[in-house]
Write a protein that holds these residues in place. Structure first.
Motif, PDB file in Angstrom:
ATOM      1  N   GLU A  15       0.834  -1.204   0.000  1.00 31.51           N
ATOM      2  CA  GLU A  15       0.000   0.000   0.000  1.00 31.51           C
ATOM      3  C   GLU A  15       0.870   1.256   0.000  1.00 31.51           C
ATOM      4  OE1 GLU A  15      -2.507  -0.329   3.374  1.00 31.51           O
ATOM      5  OE2 GLU A  15      -3.770  -1.915   2.529  1.00 31.51           O
ATOM      6  N   LEU A  16       1.926   1.233   0.807  1.00 31.06           N
ATOM      7  CA  LEU A  16       2.816   2.389   0.886  1.00 31.06           C
ATOM      8  C   LEU A  16       3.548   2.608  -0.432  1.00 31.06           C
ATOM      9  CD1 LEU A  16       4.226   4.658   2.389  1.00 31.06           C
ATOM     10  CD2 LEU A  16       5.806   2.971   3.363  1.00 31.06           C
ATOM     11  N   ALA A  17       3.974   1.530  -1.065  1.00 29.37           N
ATOM     12  CA  ALA A  17       4.669   1.657  -2.347  1.00 29.37           C
ATOM     13  C   ALA A  17       3.766   2.328  -3.380  1.00 29.37           C
ATOM     14  CB  ALA A  17       5.119   0.280  -2.838  1.00 29.37           C
ATOM     15  N   GLY A  18       2.488   1.933  -3.394  1.00 24.44           N
ATOM     16  CA  GLY A  18       1.544   2.564  -4.310  1.00 24.44           C
ATOM     17  C   GLY A  18       1.324   4.031  -3.991  1.00 24.44           C
ATOM     18  N   LYS A  19       1.265   4.346  -2.699  1.00 27.17           N
ATOM     19  CA  LYS A  19       1.062   5.740  -2.294  1.00 27.17           C
ATOM     20  C   LYS A  19       2.285   6.590  -2.628  1.00 27.17           C
ATOM     21  CE  LYS A  19      -1.639   6.455   1.081  1.00 27.17           C
ATOM     22  NZ  LYS A  19      -2.678   7.283   0.413  1.00 27.17           N
ATOM     23  N   LEU A  20       3.471   6.029  -2.486  1.00 26.93           N
ATOM     24  CA  LEU A  20       4.686   6.770  -2.824  1.00 26.93           C
ATOM     25  C   LEU A  20       4.750   7.061  -4.325  1.00 26.93           C
ATOM     26  CD1 LEU A  20       7.374   5.038  -0.573  1.00 26.93           C
ATOM     27  CD2 LEU A  20       6.387   7.315  -0.294  1.00 26.93           C
ATOM     28  N   GLN A  21       4.249   6.138  -5.130  1.00 28.67           N
ATOM     29  CA  GLN A  21       4.186   6.393  -6.569  1.00 28.67           C
ATOM     30  C   GLN A  21       3.252   7.562  -6.870  1.00 28.67           C
ATOM     31  OE1 GLN A  21       3.046   2.694  -8.431  1.00 28.67           O
ATOM     32  NE2 GLN A  21       5.088   1.801  -8.253  1.00 28.67           N
ATOM     33  N   GLU A  22       2.127   7.615  -6.155  1.00 29.58           N
ATOM     34  CA  GLU A  22       1.195   8.723  -6.345  1.00 29.58           C
ATOM     35  C   GLU A  22       1.802  10.036  -5.852  1.00 29.58           C
ATOM     36  OE1 GLU A  22      -2.206  10.856  -7.376  1.00 29.58           O
ATOM     37  OE2 GLU A  22      -1.410   8.899  -7.997  1.00 29.58           O
ATOM     38  N   VAL A  23       2.544   9.971  -4.749  1.00 28.55           N
ATOM     39  CA  VAL A  23       3.239  11.164  -4.247  1.00 28.55           C
ATOM     40  C   VAL A  23       4.215  11.686  -5.297  1.00 28.55           C
ATOM     41  CG1 VAL A  23       4.976  11.962  -2.585  1.00 28.55           C
ATOM     42  CG2 VAL A  23       3.000  10.661  -1.786  1.00 28.55           C
ATOM     43  N   GLU A  24       4.963  10.782  -5.906  1.00 22.07           N
ATOM     44  CA  GLU A  24       5.945  11.189  -6.912  1.00 22.07           C
ATOM     45  C   GLU A  24       5.258  11.788  -8.139  1.00 22.07           C
ATOM     46  OE1 GLU A  24       9.665  12.051  -8.165  1.00 22.07           O
ATOM     47  OE2 GLU A  24       9.034  11.243  -6.218  1.00 22.07           O
ATOM     48  N   GLY A  58      -0.591  10.779   4.314  1.00 24.55           N
ATOM     49  CA  GLY A  58      -1.024   9.385   4.317  1.00 24.55           C
ATOM     50  C   GLY A  58       0.145   8.423   4.246  1.00 24.55           C
ATOM     51  N   ALA A  59       1.107   8.736   3.380  1.00 21.88           N
ATOM     52  CA  ALA A  59       2.298   7.886   3.260  1.00 21.88           C
ATOM     53  C   ALA A  59       3.092   7.886   4.560  1.00 21.88           C
ATOM     54  CB  ALA A  59       3.172   8.370   2.104  1.00 21.88           C
ATOM     55  N   ASP A  60       3.179   9.036   5.196  1.00 24.08           N
ATOM     56  CA  ASP A  60       3.921   9.126   6.453  1.00 24.08           C
ATOM     57  C   ASP A  60       3.256   8.288   7.541  1.00 24.08           C
ATOM     58  OD1 ASP A  60       6.095  10.424   8.016  1.00 24.08           O
ATOM     59  OD2 ASP A  60       4.414  11.250   9.146  1.00 24.08           O
ATOM     60  N   GLY A  61       1.930   8.279   7.569  1.00 19.85           N
ATOM     61  CA  GLY A  61       1.219   7.462   8.553  1.00 19.85           C
ATOM     62  C   GLY A  61       1.484   5.981   8.355  1.00 19.85           C
ATOM     63  N   GLN A  62       1.443   5.524   7.105  1.00 19.11           N
ATOM     64  CA  GLN A  62       1.718   4.112   6.832  1.00 19.11           C
ATOM     65  C   GLN A  62       3.175   3.764   7.126  1.00 19.11           C
ATOM     66  OE1 GLN A  62       0.318   3.778   2.737  1.00 19.11           O
ATOM     67  NE2 GLN A  62      -1.515   2.730   3.451  1.00 19.11           N
ATOM     68  N   LEU A  63       4.061   4.696   6.850  1.00 30.11           N
ATOM     69  CA  LEU A  63       5.474   4.451   7.131  1.00 30.11           C
ATOM     70  C   LEU A  63       5.709   4.291   8.631  1.00 30.11           C
ATOM     71  CD1 LEU A  63       8.371   4.193   6.190  1.00 30.11           C
ATOM     72  CD2 LEU A  63       8.559   6.685   6.220  1.00 30.11           C
ATOM     73  N   LYS A  64       5.028   5.084   9.421  1.00 29.09           N
ATOM     74  CA  LYS A  64       5.163   4.951  10.876  1.00 29.09           C
ATOM     75  C   LYS A  64       4.668   3.588  11.347  1.00 29.09           C
ATOM     76  CE  LYS A  64       4.904   9.885  11.927  1.00 29.09           C
ATOM     77  NZ  LYS A  64       4.089  10.990  12.496  1.00 29.09           N
ATOM     78  N   LEU A  88      15.152  -8.754   8.127  1.00 31.80           N
ATOM     79  CA  LEU A  88      14.941  -7.550   8.928  1.00 31.80           C
ATOM     80  C   LEU A  88      15.712  -6.369   8.347  1.00 31.80           C
ATOM     81  CD1 LEU A  88      13.486  -6.529  11.451  1.00 31.80           C
ATOM     82  CD2 LEU A  88      15.523  -7.106  12.782  1.00 31.80           C
ATOM     83  N   GLU A  89      16.910  -6.636   7.850  1.00 34.08           N
ATOM     84  CA  GLU A  89      17.712  -5.569   7.244  1.00 34.08           C
ATOM     85  C   GLU A  89      17.064  -5.067   5.951  1.00 34.08           C
ATOM     86  OE1 GLU A  89      20.549  -2.743   6.841  1.00 34.08           O
ATOM     87  OE2 GLU A  89      20.118  -4.026   8.561  1.00 34.08           O
ATOM     88  N   GLU A  90      16.478  -5.979   5.175  1.00 38.49           N
ATOM     89  CA  GLU A  90      15.780  -5.576   3.955  1.00 38.49           C
ATOM     90  C   GLU A  90      14.589  -4.678   4.286  1.00 38.49           C
ATOM     91  OE1 GLU A  90      16.459  -6.017   0.744  1.00 38.49           O
ATOM     92  OE2 GLU A  90      18.363  -6.928   1.345  1.00 38.49           O
ATOM     93  N   ARG A  91      13.910  -5.001   5.365  1.00 40.97           N
ATOM     94  CA  ARG A  91      12.773  -4.169   5.777  1.00 40.97           C
ATOM     95  C   ARG A  91      13.247  -2.785   6.207  1.00 40.97           C
ATOM     96  NH1 ARG A  91       8.331  -8.069   8.789  1.00 40.97           N
ATOM     97  NH2 ARG A  91       8.455  -9.786   7.301  1.00 40.97           N
ATOM     98  N   ARG A  92      14.357  -2.745   6.914  1.00 40.51           N
ATOM     99  CA  ARG A  92      14.902  -1.449   7.330  1.00 40.51           C
ATOM    100  C   ARG A  92      15.297  -0.607   6.113  1.00 40.51           C
ATOM    101  NH1 ARG A  92      18.003  -4.406  11.563  1.00 40.51           N
ATOM    102  NH2 ARG A  92      16.950  -4.093  13.568  1.00 40.51           N
ATOM    103  N   LYS A  93      15.866  -1.249   5.103  1.00 37.78           N
ATOM    104  CA  LYS A  93      16.266  -0.526   3.895  1.00 37.78           C
ATOM    105  C   LYS A  93      15.046   0.068   3.190  1.00 37.78           C
ATOM    106  CE  LYS A  93      20.531  -3.052   2.830  1.00 37.78           C
ATOM    107  NZ  LYS A  93      21.210  -3.964   1.866  1.00 37.78           N
ATOM    108  N   PHE A  94      13.966  -0.714   3.113  1.00 38.05           N
ATOM    109  CA  PHE A  94      12.756  -0.197   2.469  1.00 38.05           C
ATOM    110  C   PHE A  94      12.214   1.008   3.231  1.00 38.05           C
ATOM    111  CE2 PHE A  94       8.138   0.057   2.235  1.00 38.05           C
ATOM    112  CZ  PHE A  94       7.950   0.190   0.866  1.00 38.05           C
ATOM    113  N   VAL A  95      12.161   0.888   4.550  1.00 38.04           N
ATOM    114  CA  VAL A  95      11.652   1.983   5.376  1.00 38.04           C
ATOM    115  C   VAL A  95      12.534   3.220   5.234  1.00 38.04           C
ATOM    116  CG1 VAL A  95      11.364   2.735   7.772  1.00 38.04           C
ATOM    117  CG2 VAL A  95      10.435   0.541   7.038  1.00 38.04           C
ATOM    118  N   ARG A  99      11.310   6.783   3.827  1.00 36.58           N
ATOM    119  CA  ARG A  99      11.460   8.002   4.628  1.00 36.58           C
ATOM    120  C   ARG A  99      12.177   9.084   3.825  1.00 36.58           C
ATOM    121  NH1 ARG A  99       8.663  10.174   7.836  1.00 36.58           N
ATOM    122  NH2 ARG A  99       8.518   8.317   9.167  1.00 36.58           N
ATOM    123  N   ALA A 100      13.193   8.695   3.061  1.00 40.86           N
ATOM    124  CA  ALA A 100      13.919   9.663   2.234  1.00 40.86           C
ATOM    125  C   ALA A 100      12.999  10.256   1.166  1.00 40.86           C
ATOM    126  CB  ALA A 100      15.125   8.989   1.585  1.00 40.86           C
ATOM    127  N   ALA A 101      12.134   9.421   0.577  1.00 39.13           N
ATOM    128  CA  ALA A 101      11.210   9.902  -0.457  1.00 39.13           C
ATOM    129  C   ALA A 101      10.213  10.902   0.121  1.00 39.13           C
ATOM    130  CB  ALA A 101      10.475   8.719  -1.084  1.00 39.13           C
TER     131      ALA A 101
END
Length: 246
Positions: A15-24, A58-64, A88-95, A99-101
């Protein structure tokens, strides 16, 4: 079926990935309008800005939410055997990337270059409408400037109030969603407790029935004596089985 299928992290991640695409996408439109139109008078720009702000929140809420799941797993690794260090490291990288986006999108919305362009557009808009009140003398021009300045301040206050209301609306939706999740979890726990109580009652009834039959069979009502007999009988059966199959 893999554990990832049931992992809520991946549901929120998608869901967050889709929202980040819309943000971009909206960020690109925002940047285009920012430099092509007068932002003080363009309704299209104002609408895009409001929409982009909503998507970013919305993206920030899902990221949290994702950050909380990672912290929870990190604190209790034993409860999540399917999540190894690499996962776990892969999840941290995605987060971290998400966050950078979001930070970059916020910089586009309210960074120094954007503020300078907004201020310049506001000044140009005021200059274009300066003669609307028929000012001729210096005093009339000063009064006109004061009126325009007041209008600009009023617009800024109203815009800030609109943004605050949108943030409040997002917070209310988030709290409502959390309340629904808590209610669902409490209902599930309540159902489990009810089922457990029912099983305990049923087991207790069966035990009482067995003890009653044993009492009649052995002609005694001493509960301790009956339990001792039951335990010794079980031990005897186990020993016989060990002797036979040992």
């Amino acid at each position: 079926m893999s554990a990832a299928t049931h992992d809520p992290f991946y549901v929120v991640k998608d869901e967050l990935a889709g929202k980040l695409q819309e943000v971009e996408r909206q960020r690109g439109l925002f940047s285009k309008l920012l430099w092509e139109v007068n932002t003080a008078s363009s309704s299209d720009f104002k609408e895009v800005k409001r929409s982009l702000n909503r998507e970013v929140r919305g993206a920030d809420g899902q990221l949290k939410d994702l950050e909380l799941t990672i912290d929870y797993v990190d604190r209790d690794r034993g409860s999540f055997p399917h999540i190894d260090d690499r996962e776990l490291e892969e999840r941290r990288k995605f987060v971290s990337g998400a966050r950078a986006a979001i930070t970059s999108a916020r910089e586009t919305i309210s960074g120094e270059k954007t503020r300078q362009k907004l201020d310049a557009d506001e000044a140009a808009h005021l200059s274009a409408t300066r003669g609307a009140y028929g000012a001729k003398t210096d005093i009339e021009m000063a009064n006109t400037n004061y009126i325009h300045s007041s209008h600009a301040q009023t617009r800024a206050v109203l815009q800030e109030q609109d943004e605050n209301l949108e943030q409040l609306d997002g917070a209310v939706d988030r709290v409502h969603r959390m309340a629904e999740e808590i209610h669902s979890e409490l209902k599930t726990q309540s159902d489990l407790i009810d089922n457990l109580e029912g099983e305990l009652d049923e087991t207790s009834e069966k035990m009482n029935f067995v003890m009653s039959k044993l009492s009649k069979l052995l002609k005694t009502k001493d509960t301790c004596q009956l339990l001792t007999i039951v335990v010794l009988t079980v031990v005897l059966i186990i020993m016989l089985l060990l002797i036979i199959f040992g």
